[in-house]
Write an enzyme that holds these catalytic residues in place. Structure first.
Site, PDB file in Angstrom:
ATOM      1  N   HIS A 250      48.076  39.217  61.169  1.00  0.00           N
ATOM      2  CA  HIS A 250      47.532  39.176  62.525  1.00  0.00           C
ATOM      3  C   HIS A 250      47.201  37.753  62.950  1.00  0.00           C
ATOM      4  O   HIS A 250      47.246  37.443  64.141  1.00  0.00           O
ATOM      5  CB  HIS A 250      46.306  40.069  62.623  1.00  0.00           C
ATOM      6  CG  HIS A 250      46.633  41.525  62.634  1.00  0.00           C
ATOM      7  ND1 HIS A 250      45.687  42.517  62.479  1.00  0.00           N
ATOM      8  CD2 HIS A 250      47.818  42.169  62.769  1.00  0.00           C
ATOM      9  CE1 HIS A 250      46.271  43.695  62.529  1.00  0.00           C
ATOM     10  NE2 HIS A 250      47.571  43.513  62.691  1.00  0.00           N
ATOM     11  N   HIS A 379      59.102  45.272  64.103  1.00  0.00           N
ATOM     12  CA  HIS A 379      58.779  43.913  63.677  1.00  0.00           C
ATOM     13  C   HIS A 379      60.026  43.162  63.223  1.00  0.00           C
ATOM     14  O   HIS A 379      60.221  41.988  63.564  1.00  0.00           O
ATOM     15  CB  HIS A 379      57.758  43.934  62.540  1.00  0.00           C
ATOM     16  CG  HIS A 379      56.369  44.242  62.968  1.00  0.00           C
ATOM     17  ND1 HIS A 379      55.570  43.345  63.645  1.00  0.00           N
ATOM     18  CD2 HIS A 379      55.613  45.362  62.818  1.00  0.00           C
ATOM     19  CE1 HIS A 379      54.394  43.884  63.886  1.00  0.00           C
ATOM     20  NE2 HIS A 379      54.392  45.106  63.393  1.00  0.00           N
TER      21      HIS A 379
END
Length: 413
Positions: A250, A379
């Site tokens: 993150h 992703h």
């Protein structure tokens, strides 16, 4: 030496990898609409039902494929979209159920920011791709999101409601807000409403402030007053959505999103924070425990907690390095990008069964304790596009307008 992102062979490699990934997901559409969870061979695990986040990501991923001219992608995007307009949509109370059985029976009927952010993203991409029902879904999804999840006073999104939107959970989370930022940027691109960019910047400012107070490790979990809960899930540190501690991936993902926000608004405000987040994630996460790869999480002093390697972390690291190199032209970002793609190719890419291994142990051997199967192409596919896309507009409008492959520092400014 010419950076990899400018090398013709590397760009060709990214395209081939993207096509290989999309081929893996060719059977993802569930019988009643929506996207199934895929096993390690790309076979739908129908006993897992249909989940909104996987379905929305599939609409987005294959919507991009359709705009890039990959045959069969539009069919898959339409099939997944049917899940968002059909069995996952709550016609009685509004919004989208988190998880249903194959026949539409709710498994998890909560209404979550994380899931709804991906519906906004999917609807934005579907609209850009001209898919039937995309604009109507975007109108509905943005209205629900603003009414139920956006907290104007806090400048952040709340996290979860019950099915009827009557009881609001006291938990507040940064993960849902992170994907809300991605969705807001996409909605702003497609609708032309720059208020979405301004909301994204408000979220980013708070995240940057809280990260700076913790040496650029991002507190993920908060109470209803937005006070950090740094010990949450200490006993369940590998939770797939709410892990304890700082999540390395993150840090990279927010770093990249900060650059997209700046580019969308034509500012340099968030660049220093983007650098700091990247540096902290690289320092804490990359090859810190005796083997190459990124650890999943660390404690608040930077010591590894969950040492398994998640595929999405490497994907976001490479994407963040590429965007920072595009924005700054600095060589060390290009070097990190090349190093991390080498690692992805050597350890995560599954050339036998397709897609990428979703989880490796600390010795880089495949395991499935957190992420069984290979449910997520989002992703990995985005990591093949972001290095050759502008910083703004985002991927959907860039694909629609033929901007993929023309990435330069000026293109994102």
């Amino acid at each position: 030496m010419t950076p990899w992102t400018d090398q013709a062979d590397h760009r060709s490699w990214l395209t081939r990898e993207r096509l290989r990934l999309l081929e893996f997901g060719r059977d993802v559409v569930a019988p009643a609409g929506g996207a199934a969870w895929l096993d390690e061979h790309g076979v739908p695990a129908l006993d897992r039902g249909v989940q909104t986040w996987i379905t929305a990501r599939t609409v987005h991923t294959f919507g991009l494929g359709a705009m890039l001219g990959v045959p069969g992608s539009a069919r898959i995007a339409r099939g997944a979209l049917a899940g968002l307009t059909g069995l996952l949509r709550d016609g009685e109370h509004g919004g989208w159920l988190a998880h249903v059985d194959a026949d539409g029976t709710p498994v998890d009927d909560s209404k979550q920011c994380y899931q709804h952010a991906f519906v906004v993203l999917a609807a934005s991409t579907a609209t850009a791709a001209g898919l039937s029902g995309g604009q109507e879904l975007l109108d509905e999804a943005t209205a629900v999101f603003l009414e139920r999840f956006w907290d104007e006073d806090a400048g952040m999104c709340v996290d979860a409601w019950d099915r009827t939107f009557t009881e609001l959970d006291g938990y507040r989370g940064v993960n849902g807000n992170m994907h809300a930022v991605e969705a807001m940027l996409a909605a702003g691109d497609v609708t032309g409403d720059r208020a979405w960019y301004a909301r994204a910047r408000r979220i980013a400012r708070r995240v940057a402030e809280n990260a700076a107070a913790h040496e650029w490790r991002i507190p993920e979990h908060y109470d209803a007053a937005w006070t950090p809960e740094l010990d949450l899930n200490r006993e369940r540190p590998d939770d797939p959505f709410k892990p304890f501690g700082a999540t390395v991936g993150h840090g990279f993902e927010w770093s990249r999103l900060f650059l997209h926000i700046d580019a969308s608004l034509g500012t340099d405000e968030l660049l220093p924070a983007a650098r700091n987040l990247f540096d902290r994630a690289q320092h804490d996460g990359w090859s810190v425990d005796g083997a190459e790869g990124f650890v999943y999480t660390t404690d608040w002093e930077g010591a590894p907690v969950v040492r398994d390697r998640m595929h999405w972390v490497a994907a976001e690291a490479a994407a963040a390095a590429a965007t920072l190199h595009t924005r700054t032209g600095e060589e060390h970002y290009a070097q990190a990008y090349a190093t991390w793609w080498d690692n992805i190719a050597d350890t995560l890419v599954d050339r036998e069964n397709g897609s990428w291994h979703h989880q490796l142990d600390p010795a880089n051997s495949p395991v499935a304790t957190v992420w069984p199967g290979k449910p997520d192409l989002y992703h990995a596919v985005q990591s093949t596009l972001l290095p050759v896309a502008p910083l703004s507009p985002g991927l959907a409008v860039a694909a629609r307008d033929g901007l993929i492959g023309a990435r330069t520092a000026e293109a994102g400014r």
